[in-house]
Structure formats: structure tokens, C-alpha cells
Design a protein around this motif. Structure first.
Motif, mmCIF file in Angstrom:
data_model
loop_
_atom_site.group_PDB
_atom_site.id
_atom_site.type_symbol
_atom_site.label_atom_id
_atom_site.label_comp_id
_atom_site.label_asym_id
_atom_site.label_seq_id
_atom_site.Cartn_x
_atom_site.Cartn_y
_atom_site.Cartn_z
ATOM 1 N N THR A 5 27.609 30.624 -60.780
ATOM 2 C CA THR A 5 27.928 29.771 -61.953
ATOM 3 C C THR A 5 26.833 28.955 -62.463
ATOM 4 O OG1 THR A 5 30.227 29.314 -60.763
ATOM 5 C CG2 THR A 5 29.503 27.943 -62.509
ATOM 6 N N GLN A 6 26.684 29.063 -63.858
ATOM 7 C CA GLN A 6 25.650 28.374 -64.555
ATOM 8 C C GLN A 6 26.539 27.426 -65.422
ATOM 9 O OE1 GLN A 6 22.966 31.904 -65.296
ATOM 10 N NE2 GLN A 6 21.927 29.937 -66.080
ATOM 11 N N LEU A 7 26.699 26.362 -65.026
ATOM 12 C CA LEU A 7 27.871 25.279 -65.562
ATOM 13 C C LEU A 7 27.365 24.976 -67.015
ATOM 14 C CD1 LEU A 7 28.674 22.885 -62.971
ATOM 15 C CD2 LEU A 7 30.263 24.468 -63.862
ATOM 16 N N ASP A 8 26.273 24.938 -67.437
ATOM 17 C CA ASP A 8 25.869 24.585 -68.694
ATOM 18 C C ASP A 8 25.326 25.952 -69.655
ATOM 19 O OD1 ASP A 8 24.209 22.243 -66.646
ATOM 20 O OD2 ASP A 8 25.750 21.742 -68.021
ATOM 21 N N SER A 9 26.107 25.998 -70.508
ATOM 22 C CA SER A 9 25.868 27.220 -71.658
ATOM 23 C C SER A 9 24.642 26.816 -72.449
ATOM 24 C CB SER A 9 26.949 27.645 -72.119
ATOM 25 O OG SER A 9 27.464 26.590 -73.073
ATOM 26 N N GLN A 10 24.395 25.365 -72.748
ATOM 27 C CA GLN A 10 23.418 25.177 -73.803
ATOM 28 C C GLN A 10 22.803 23.631 -73.184
ATOM 29 O OE1 GLN A 10 23.731 26.025 -78.070
ATOM 30 N NE2 GLN A 10 25.758 26.560 -77.862
ATOM 31 N N VAL A 11 21.690 23.777 -73.206
ATOM 32 C CA VAL A 11 20.892 22.274 -72.905
ATOM 33 C C VAL A 11 19.898 22.033 -73.857
ATOM 34 C CG1 VAL A 11 19.257 21.358 -71.270
ATOM 35 C CG2 VAL A 11 21.106 22.919 -70.377
ATOM 36 N N PRO A 12 20.116 21.094 -74.804
ATOM 37 C CA PRO A 12 19.260 20.509 -75.590
ATOM 38 C C PRO A 12 18.132 19.639 -75.100
ATOM 39 C CG PRO A 12 21.095 19.549 -76.243
ATOM 40 C CD PRO A 12 21.337 20.217 -74.993
ATOM 41 N N VAL A 13 17.095 19.557 -75.209
ATOM 42 C CA VAL A 13 16.033 18.644 -74.862
ATOM 43 C C VAL A 13 14.966 18.551 -75.744
ATOM 44 C CG1 VAL A 13 15.064 20.321 -73.286
ATOM 45 C CG2 VAL A 13 14.877 18.279 -72.595
ATOM 46 N N PHE A 14 14.172 17.537 -75.799
ATOM 47 C CA PHE A 14 13.154 17.043 -76.399
ATOM 48 C C PHE A 14 11.678 17.628 -75.754
ATOM 49 C CE2 PHE A 14 14.593 15.302 -80.056
ATOM 50 C CZ PHE A 14 15.798 14.674 -79.831
ATOM 51 N N GLU A 15 10.725 17.977 -76.371
ATOM 52 C CA GLU A 15 9.418 18.418 -75.796
ATOM 53 C C GLU A 15 9.057 17.216 -74.773
ATOM 54 O OE1 GLU A 15 6.531 19.498 -78.864
ATOM 55 O OE2 GLU A 15 5.556 20.888 -77.412
ATOM 56 N N GLU A 16 8.345 17.739 -73.683
ATOM 57 C CA GLU A 16 7.696 16.929 -72.908
ATOM 58 C C GLU A 16 8.779 16.154 -71.901
ATOM 59 O OE1 GLU A 16 4.951 14.428 -74.395
ATOM 60 O OE2 GLU A 16 3.825 16.220 -75.263
ATOM 61 N N ALA A 17 10.227 16.366 -72.230
ATOM 62 C CA ALA A 17 11.041 15.781 -71.351
ATOM 63 C C ALA A 17 11.463 16.738 -70.105
ATOM 64 C CB ALA A 17 12.419 15.505 -72.045
ATOM 65 N N PRO A 18 11.727 16.075 -69.040
ATOM 66 C CA PRO A 18 12.280 17.043 -67.762
ATOM 67 C C PRO A 18 13.322 17.780 -68.223
ATOM 68 C CG PRO A 18 12.858 14.548 -67.463
ATOM 69 C CD PRO A 18 12.278 14.782 -68.847
ATOM 70 N N VAL A 19 14.003 18.574 -67.357
ATOM 71 C CA VAL A 19 15.035 19.389 -67.794
ATOM 72 C C VAL A 19 15.412 20.117 -66.094
ATOM 73 C CG1 VAL A 19 13.883 21.651 -68.129
ATOM 74 C CG2 VAL A 19 16.293 21.291 -68.910
ATOM 75 N N GLU A 20 16.734 20.157 -66.038
ATOM 76 C CA GLU A 20 17.400 20.932 -64.876
ATOM 77 C C GLU A 20 18.524 21.710 -65.474
ATOM 78 O OE1 GLU A 20 18.315 19.407 -60.485
ATOM 79 O OE2 GLU A 20 20.095 19.284 -61.705
ATOM 80 N N LEU A 21 18.325 23.019 -65.037
ATOM 81 C CA LEU A 21 19.102 24.006 -65.306
ATOM 82 C C LEU A 21 19.969 24.371 -63.958
ATOM 83 C CD1 LEU A 21 17.426 26.443 -67.565
ATOM 84 C CD2 LEU A 21 18.505 24.322 -68.134
ATOM 85 N N ARG A 22 21.180 24.187 -63.851
ATOM 86 C CA ARG A 22 22.096 24.338 -62.727
ATOM 87 C C ARG A 22 22.528 25.952 -62.397
ATOM 88 N NH1 ARG A 22 26.487 19.863 -63.022
ATOM 89 N NH2 ARG A 22 26.360 20.560 -65.309
ATOM 90 N N CYS A 23 22.488 26.137 -61.068
ATOM 91 C CA CYS A 23 23.044 27.487 -60.577
ATOM 92 C C CYS A 23 23.675 27.132 -59.079
ATOM 93 C CB CYS A 23 21.974 28.371 -60.519
ATOM 94 S SG CYS A 23 22.465 29.971 -59.877
ATOM 95 N N ASN A 24 24.868 27.663 -59.236
ATOM 96 C CA ASN A 24 25.582 27.756 -57.935
ATOM 97 C C ASN A 24 26.267 29.140 -57.708
ATOM 98 O OD1 ASN A 24 26.047 24.705 -58.995
ATOM 99 N ND2 ASN A 24 26.170 24.745 -56.756
ATOM 100 N N TYR A 25 26.244 29.633 -56.370
ATOM 101 C CA TYR A 25 26.890 31.027 -55.919
ATOM 102 C C TYR A 25 27.822 30.748 -55.012
ATOM 103 C CZ TYR A 25 23.462 30.496 -52.169
ATOM 104 O OH TYR A 25 22.935 30.154 -50.979
ATOM 105 N N SER A 26 28.579 31.793 -54.594
ATOM 106 C CA SER A 26 30.029 31.444 -54.061
ATOM 107 C C SER A 26 29.696 31.633 -52.584
ATOM 108 C CB SER A 26 31.044 32.543 -54.604
ATOM 109 O OG SER A 26 30.842 33.773 -54.432
#
Lengths: 115, 113
Positions: A5-26
Motif C-alpha cells: 500500500t502506497q497511501l499517497d497517490s500524489q505528493v506536491p512539495v516545494f524545492e528544498e523541503a523534506p518529503v516522506e513517501l509511505r509504503c506498507n506491506y501486508s
């Protein structure tokens, strides 16, 4: 079979900002974990992988992911993103009991880095 | 060196027709995989070859789908009596061995009208 499961289909973020893309498995069975990246008009490329050992793995371009067995997660992070990180990111899992890397992919997260 | 190549890059066909999609893996890679990626989804496993033999074809959706790798290099994915639901991007990947990194091709976008 695994479910990823990747809960976020889209993540908008500004340059130089931090980001986290989530992944969970069953499943809680022993797994190998991967993040693949797909830049516009290109094929999937391996970004980083967890096979064994340290639960924190890093890529050459500043991304890192941490394997959390208790939460069955493998979230991808970067402390400061660049415009060039704009791409779609896929989490993939394979079962260590299989005799080959039979990948189960998440549905992907589109990272859009804005200036 | 050359990566995984797939031909054609785009294929438009009519419902009921037969199509063949080709994959040229990286030279020397013994493992070859086919995946299908529908719109808005991640790739789904179809079939795995180790050498010439299909070691795992559990992902093929039905008997209209078949794949071959007769000489242990190039592989062809064959779809009979295509249906509109077969429309997707078909991805091929190869690796030096079954537990190594998979290198993906650019895919073939199949559209069934």
C-alpha cells in the motif's frame, strides 16, 4: 501473496523541503524491500533496497528508507528535494521464501517538486 | 552497455486480434520477467523465466496469454483474442540471477479498441 500500500497517490512539495513517501506491506514474513523510481518517459530504475542487515538504507542521490518490521513499513525520505526528483516512486516487496524476486508493487506515488 | 529493449513501443489493435510483444534482455541475464501495468496501478507480475523455461507463470491472467523464450535470450509475450481490458503497459525486466536487481525496459503500451 503480498499486498503493498502506497497511501499517497500524489505528493506536491516545494524545492528544498523534506518529503516522506509511505509504503506498507501486508505480511509479516521475511521480505526483501525495494524502491523503484520512474522519471518522465523513462523505465523503472532501482533507487534503493533492503535485503538484510542495517534497517536504514540509502541511495546515492540522498534518499533513505527505513525497514520497520513491527509496523511492516518501508517509508522513503529525503531531507531536501530537488526539481529533478520529480518522478513516480514505486515500493516493491518480495518474499524471501520464494526462489526468485517475485515483486509485488504498490500503486505508486507521484512526487511533484515545485520551484 | 545496452539496457532492456522492448518492441514495439506502442501497439494499437482491435478487439479479437492477436498481438506479440518482444523483449530483448541485457546480454547474459538469465532471468527474465514480464509485468503488466494498468493505468494508475503499479506493475503486476505475469511470468518469470530462468533460462529457456517458464519457472513461474502464476501471474498470467488466463489462457489467452502465453510467453516464450526459446533460446534463453529474447522473449515474446503473446496475447490471443485481445480484449479491451488487456489495454495496459507491458513491462519486461531482466536480471543476472533470480535474486539480483531487476532492470526494466521502457515498456510496450498496448491499446485494444
Amino acid at each position: 501473496a503480498q499486498s503493498v500500500t502506497q497511501l499517497d497517490s500524489q505528493v506536491p512539495v516545494f524545492e528544498e523541503a523534506p518529503v516522506e513517501l509511505r509504503c506498507n506491506y501486508s505480511s509479516s514474513v521475511s521480505v526483501y524491500l525495494f524502491w523503484y523510481v520512474q522519471y518522465p518517459n523513462q523505465g523503472l530504475q532501482l533507487l534503493l533496497k533492503y535485503l538484510s542487515g542495517s534497517t536504514l538504507v540509502e541511495s546515492i542521490n540522498g534518499f533513505e528508507a527505513e525497514f520497520n518490521k513491527s509496523q511492516t513499513s518501508f517509508h522513503l525520505r529525503k531531507p531536501s528535494v530537488h526539481i529533478s526528483d520529480t518522478a513516480e516512486y514505486f515500493c516493491a516487496v518480495s518474499d524471501q521464501r520464494d526462489n526468485f524476486n517475485k515483486f509485488y508493487f504498490g500503486s505508486g506515488t507521484k512526487l511533484n517538486v515545485k520551484p | 552497455g545496452a539496457g532492456v529493449s522492448q518492441t514495439p513501443s506502442n501497439k494499437v489493435t482491435e478487439k479479437g486480434k492477436y498481438v506479440e510483444l518482444r523483449c530483448d534482455p541485457i546480454s547474459g541475464h538469465t532471468a527474465l520477467y514480464w509485468y503488466r501495468q494498468s493505468l494508475g496501478q503499479g506493475p503486476e507480475f505475469l511470468i518469470y523465466f530462468q533460462g529457456t523455461g517458464a519457472a513461474d507463470d502464476s501471474g498470467l491472467p488466463n489462457d489467452r496469454f502465453f510467453a516464450v523464450r526459446p533460446e534463453g535470450s529474447v522473449s515474446t509475450l503473446k496475447i490471443q483474442r485481445t480484449e479491451r481490458g488487456d489495454s495496459a503497459v507491458y513491462l519486461c525486466a531482466s536480471s543476472p540471477g533470480p535474486h539480483n536487481e531487476q532492470f526494466f525496459g521502457p515498456g510496450t503500451r498496448l491499446t485494444v479498441l
